[in-house]
Design a protein around this motif. Structure first.
Motif, mmCIF file in Angstrom:
data_model
loop_
_atom_site.group_PDB
_atom_site.id
_atom_site.type_symbol
_atom_site.label_atom_id
_atom_site.label_comp_id
_atom_site.label_asym_id
_atom_site.label_seq_id
_atom_site.Cartn_x
_atom_site.Cartn_y
_atom_site.Cartn_z
ATOM 1 N N ILE A 119 0.840 -1.195 0.000
ATOM 2 C CA ILE A 119 0.000 0.000 0.000
ATOM 3 C C ILE A 119 0.879 1.251 0.000
ATOM 4 N N PHE A 120 1.938 1.252 0.796
ATOM 5 C CA PHE A 120 2.852 2.380 0.850
ATOM 6 C C PHE A 120 3.522 2.604 -0.504
ATOM 7 N N ALA A 121 4.002 1.541 -1.130
ATOM 8 C CA ALA A 121 4.663 1.663 -2.434
ATOM 9 C C ALA A 121 3.688 2.170 -3.496
ATOM 10 N N PHE A 122 2.446 1.697 -3.464
ATOM 11 C CA PHE A 122 1.448 2.164 -4.422
ATOM 12 C C PHE A 122 1.134 3.643 -4.214
ATOM 13 N N ALA A 123 1.054 4.071 -2.967
ATOM 14 C CA ALA A 123 0.792 5.478 -2.670
ATOM 15 C C ALA A 123 1.948 6.358 -3.143
ATOM 16 N N ILE A 124 3.166 5.899 -2.947
ATOM 17 C CA ILE A 124 4.335 6.640 -3.430
ATOM 18 C C ILE A 124 4.315 6.717 -4.951
ATOM 19 N N PHE A 125 3.985 5.615 -5.615
ATOM 20 C CA PHE A 125 3.903 5.600 -7.076
ATOM 21 C C PHE A 125 2.889 6.607 -7.577
ATOM 22 N N CYS A 126 1.701 6.594 -7.010
ATOM 23 C CA CYS A 126 0.648 7.522 -7.444
ATOM 24 C C CYS A 126 1.029 8.966 -7.161
ATOM 25 N N LEU B 158 12.634 -0.006 1.225
ATOM 26 C CA LEU B 158 13.091 0.685 2.434
ATOM 27 C C LEU B 158 12.072 0.544 3.557
ATOM 28 N N TRP B 159 10.797 0.652 3.233
ATOM 29 C CA TRP B 159 9.733 0.491 4.233
ATOM 30 C C TRP B 159 9.757 -0.935 4.804
ATOM 31 N N LEU B 160 9.960 -1.921 3.958
ATOM 32 C CA LEU B 160 10.022 -3.311 4.396
ATOM 33 C C LEU B 160 11.215 -3.527 5.330
ATOM 34 N N ILE B 161 12.343 -2.948 5.002
ATOM 35 C CA ILE B 161 13.525 -3.064 5.855
ATOM 36 C C ILE B 161 13.275 -2.401 7.199
ATOM 37 N N LEU B 162 12.630 -1.230 7.184
ATOM 38 C CA LEU B 162 12.315 -0.554 8.438
ATOM 39 C C LEU B 162 11.330 -1.354 9.273
ATOM 40 N N GLU B 163 10.394 -2.042 8.642
ATOM 41 C CA GLU B 163 9.466 -2.911 9.383
ATOM 42 C C GLU B 163 10.209 -4.062 10.052
#
Length: 51
Positions: A5-12, A43-48
């Protein structure tokens, strides 16, 4: 799931920003938005995993 969801939001968001900035849509803009989204998602996945 939140990573996708985060990656899709960044893409949009990145794509909308480029369209407003350049007043047209090109393949390069879509490709650069996709690259930024994938990197942000990783990066978000690594931070998680860390936290």
């Amino acid at each position: 799931m939140s990573t996708i969801i985060f990656a899709f939001a960044i893409f949009c968001g990145w794509l909308v920003f480029d369209i407003v900035k350049h007043r047209k849509l090109t393949f390069e803009m879509v490709l650069s938005s996709m690259i930024v989204a994938v990197l942000a998602g990783l990066l978000w996945l690594i931070l998680e995993w860390i936290f």
